[in-house]
Design a protein around this motif. Structure first.
Motif, PDB file in Angstrom:
ATOM      1  N   UNK A 106      -1.338  -8.883  -2.563  1.00  0.00           N
ATOM      2  CA  UNK A 106      -1.549  -7.449  -2.727  1.00  0.00           C
ATOM      3  C   UNK A 106      -1.680  -7.060  -4.199  1.00  0.00           C
ATOM      4  N   UNK A 107      -1.342  -7.974  -5.106  1.00  0.00           N
ATOM      5  CA  UNK A 107      -1.421  -7.670  -6.531  1.00  0.00           C
ATOM      6  C   UNK A 107      -0.320  -6.743  -6.998  1.00  0.00           C
ATOM      7  N   UNK A 108       0.843  -6.853  -6.353  1.00  0.00           N
ATOM      8  CA  UNK A 108       1.951  -5.938  -6.645  1.00  0.00           C
ATOM      9  C   UNK A 108       2.522  -6.100  -8.047  1.00  0.00           C
ATOM     10  N   UNK A 109       2.218  -7.231  -8.692  1.00  0.00           N
ATOM     11  CA  UNK A 109       2.744  -7.458 -10.035  1.00  0.00           C
ATOM     12  C   UNK A 109       1.812  -7.006 -11.145  1.00  0.00           C
ATOM     13  N   UNK A 110       0.713  -6.356 -10.791  1.00  0.00           N
ATOM     14  CA  UNK A 110      -0.302  -6.016 -11.787  1.00  0.00           C
ATOM     15  C   UNK A 110       0.084  -4.847 -12.679  1.00  0.00           C
ATOM     16  N   UNK A 111       1.051  -4.041 -12.246  1.00  0.00           N
ATOM     17  CA  UNK A 111       1.473  -2.911 -13.077  1.00  0.00           C
ATOM     18  C   UNK A 111       2.995  -2.831 -13.074  1.00  0.00           C
TER      19      UNK A 111
END
Length: 215
Positions: free
Chosen positions: A40-45
């Motif tokens: 999900x790309x939860x670490x992108x921000x």
């Protein structure tokens, strides 16, 4: 029966960065595009809670799917930044095998094997393991994301796709990933434009996207 193309990326904006214009072209030709996204790309921000980031990125994906005409987007749900831990995970590999057998794609697209991003590299390893485990020969092509000026794999067969009519659609799709203004789709737009111009000159058209055939 419509031809199906399977596009597999680590994060929600990867297939759009690597082949957004080609996706738009294939859809216009009547091909069915199925996207598989591992994280999900939860670490992108890091400034926001993970559930907030996931919600925003899912909304972005929904908008991009509508714009480009992607028929279906499947999320595997592996933690962002941890995909490499699953390269030998039989359960994950079998899931990808099952999706391939279900959709029977004429082509499979995924990350380049020498992409420096560990999640991207891991996805490529998982996809090729899944393909190699199946008895049928599937065509597998790779796209570049974080390795924009790839000088390696020159011995691999190249495929250029004239996307001159779909350049604007790719740019519009990348702009929809507003959460990625500091990284990912937004930040890579200038490089993507330059790449498409260079590949277009090689292929004798205005804009092109390039892929390497690895299977």
């Amino acid at each position: 029966m419509n031809e199906t193309i399977l596009c597999i990326g680590a994060h929600s904006d990867d297939i759009e960065i690597g082949m957004g214009a080609t996706i738009a072209k294939y859809v216009n030709e009547g091909k069915k595009i199925i996207g598989i996204t591992f994280s999900f790309g939860e670490g992108s921000n890091p400034l926001f809670k993970e559930d907030v980031v996931i919600k925003q990125r899912l909304e972005e994906v929904g908008n991009v799917n509508k714009l480009l005409g992607i028929k279906e987007r499947i999320f595997i749900g592996i933690q962002d930044g941890k995909i490499m831990k699953h390269v030998d995970d039989k359960e994950v590999i079998i899931r990808i095998e099952n999706f391939i057998e279900k959709y029977k794609p004429s082509k499979i697209f995924t990350h380049a094997e020498n992409d420096p991003h560990k999640d991207h590299k891991a996805v490529m390893k998982i996809v090729t393991k899944a393909v190699d485990n199946l008895k049928k020969n599937y065509e597998v092509y790779t796209f570049d994301v974080w390795n924009p000026f790839n000088i390696f794999r020159s011995h691999k067969p190249k495929m250029y796709v004239d996307v001159s009519e779909y350049f604007d659609k790719k740019i519009d799709a990348l702009k929809l990933f507003k959460s990625q203004k500091l990284q990912g789709a937004y930040s890579l737009m200038p490089i993507e434009v330059f790449k498409m111009i260079v590949y277009g000159r090689i292929y004798n058209c205005r804009y092109a996207e390039r892929f390497f055939k690895v299977r």
